[in-house]
Scaffold this motif. Sequence first.
Motif, short mmCIF file in Angstrom:
data_model
loop_
_atom_site.label_atom_id
_atom_site.label_comp_id
_atom_site.label_asym_id
_atom_site.label_seq_id
_atom_site.Cartn_x
_atom_site.Cartn_y
_atom_site.Cartn_z
N TYR A 53 0.82 -1.21 0.00
CA TYR A 53 0.00 0.00 0.00
C TYR A 53 0.86 1.26 0.00
CZ TYR A 53 -4.11 -2.88 0.95
OH TYR A 53 -5.12 -3.79 0.87
N LEU A 54 1.93 1.25 0.78
CA LEU A 54 2.82 2.41 0.80
C LEU A 54 3.47 2.62 -0.56
CD1 LEU A 54 4.54 2.17 4.29
CD2 LEU A 54 2.99 3.94 3.47
N THR A 55 3.84 1.54 -1.22
CA THR A 55 4.43 1.65 -2.55
C THR A 55 3.44 2.26 -3.52
OG1 THR A 55 5.80 -0.29 -2.11
CG2 THR A 55 5.55 0.35 -4.40
N GLN A 56 2.19 1.82 -3.46
CA GLN A 56 1.16 2.39 -4.32
C GLN A 56 0.93 3.86 -4.00
OE1 GLN A 56 -2.29 -0.04 -3.73
NE2 GLN A 56 -1.66 -1.58 -5.25
N LEU A 57 0.93 4.18 -2.71
CA LEU A 57 0.73 5.56 -2.30
C LEU A 57 1.86 6.45 -2.80
CD1 LEU A 57 -1.00 7.56 -0.67
CD2 LEU A 57 0.36 6.96 1.33
N LEU A 58 3.09 5.99 -2.68
CA LEU A 58 4.22 6.77 -3.17
C LEU A 58 4.15 6.96 -4.69
CD1 LEU A 58 7.16 5.35 -1.03
CD2 LEU A 58 6.13 7.63 -0.90
N GLY A 59 3.74 5.92 -5.40
CA GLY A 59 3.57 6.04 -6.84
C GLY A 59 2.50 7.07 -7.18
N PHE A 60 1.40 7.04 -6.45
CA PHE A 60 0.32 7.99 -6.67
C PHE A 60 0.78 9.41 -6.39
CE2 PHE A 60 -3.34 10.34 -4.91
CZ PHE A 60 -4.14 10.36 -6.03
N VAL A 61 1.51 9.60 -5.31
CA VAL A 61 1.99 10.94 -4.95
C VAL A 61 2.96 11.46 -6.01
CG1 VAL A 61 3.40 12.20 -3.26
CG2 VAL A 61 1.57 10.70 -2.48
N SER A 62 3.83 10.60 -6.51
CA SER A 62 4.78 11.06 -7.53
C SER A 62 4.05 11.40 -8.83
CB SER A 62 5.87 10.03 -7.76
OG SER A 62 5.34 8.85 -8.31
N GLU A 63 3.02 10.62 -9.19
CA GLU A 63 2.23 10.95 -10.37
C GLU A 63 1.48 12.26 -10.16
OE1 GLU A 63 -0.32 7.66 -11.14
OE2 GLU A 63 1.33 6.34 -11.72
N LEU A 64 1.01 12.48 -8.96
CA LEU A 64 0.32 13.73 -8.64
C LEU A 64 1.28 14.91 -8.75
CD1 LEU A 64 -2.57 14.37 -7.78
CD2 LEU A 64 -1.79 14.35 -5.43
N ALA A 65 2.51 14.73 -8.31
CA ALA A 65 3.51 15.80 -8.41
C ALA A 65 3.78 16.15 -9.87
CB ALA A 65 4.79 15.38 -7.71
N VAL A 66 3.86 15.14 -10.71
CA VAL A 66 4.07 15.38 -12.15
C VAL A 66 2.88 16.13 -12.72
CG1 VAL A 66 4.28 14.26 -14.40
CG2 VAL A 66 5.62 13.43 -12.48
N LEU A 67 1.68 15.75 -12.33
CA LEU A 67 0.48 16.42 -12.81
C LEU A 67 0.47 17.89 -12.38
CD1 LEU A 67 -2.28 16.20 -14.22
CD2 LEU A 67 -3.23 15.54 -12.02
N VAL A 68 0.86 18.16 -11.16
CA VAL A 68 0.92 19.54 -10.67
C VAL A 68 1.94 20.35 -11.48
CG1 VAL A 68 1.63 20.97 -8.70
CG2 VAL A 68 0.08 19.04 -8.36
N GLU A 69 3.08 19.75 -11.80
CA GLU A 69 4.09 20.44 -12.61
C GLU A 69 3.57 20.75 -14.01
OE1 GLU A 69 7.12 21.73 -11.97
OE2 GLU A 69 6.70 21.29 -9.88
N VAL A 70 2.86 19.80 -14.60
CA VAL A 70 2.30 20.02 -15.93
C VAL A 70 1.26 21.13 -15.91
CG1 VAL A 70 0.87 18.95 -17.75
CG2 VAL A 70 2.80 17.70 -16.78
N ILE A 71 0.40 21.12 -14.90
CA ILE A 71 -0.61 22.18 -14.78
C ILE A 71 0.06 23.53 -14.57
CG2 ILE A 71 -2.45 23.06 -13.29
CD1 ILE A 71 -3.34 20.13 -12.93
N ASN A 72 1.11 23.56 -13.76
CA ASN A 72 1.84 24.81 -13.53
C ASN A 72 2.43 25.33 -14.83
OD1 ASN A 72 3.04 26.91 -12.19
ND2 ASN A 72 4.77 25.71 -11.47
N LEU A 73 3.01 24.44 -15.62
CA LEU A 73 3.58 24.84 -16.91
C LEU A 73 2.49 25.37 -17.84
CD1 LEU A 73 6.06 24.92 -18.78
CD2 LEU A 73 5.51 22.59 -19.44
N LEU A 74 1.36 24.69 -17.89
CA LEU A 74 0.25 25.15 -18.73
C LEU A 74 -0.26 26.52 -18.30
CD1 LEU A 74 -1.79 21.87 -19.22
CD2 LEU A 74 -0.57 23.14 -20.97
N LEU A 75 -0.36 26.73 -16.99
CA LEU A 75 -0.82 28.03 -16.50
C LEU A 75 0.17 29.14 -16.84
CD1 LEU A 75 -2.29 27.06 -13.02
CD2 LEU A 75 -3.54 27.82 -15.04
#
Length: 77
Positions: free
Chosen positions: A21-43
């Motif tokens: 579960y922790l491994t999945q959570l870390l994967g989700f958090v890292s994907e979320l961080a990438v998504l935030v970076e992409v949204i920041n770049l788009l903005l």
Amino acid sequence: MNDFISSFSDFKERSHYAVGYLTQLLGFVSELAVLVEVINLLLRRCAAALETFSQLIDVAAGLRKKLRKQKSRHKGD
């Protein structure tokens, strides 16, 4: 002793699930961080495009003003 071994076995199994579960959570958090970076770049790109558009509107307004002055001079002649 058997209780200790069975409780250790349960702990080991639960630990294995917790690590999964922790491994999945870390994967989700890292994907979320990438998504935030992409949204920041788009903005940022949208903000730059809006700034350029605003400058174009200012240029068009200036050209319209010059054209009005030229038309009023020709009417006055």
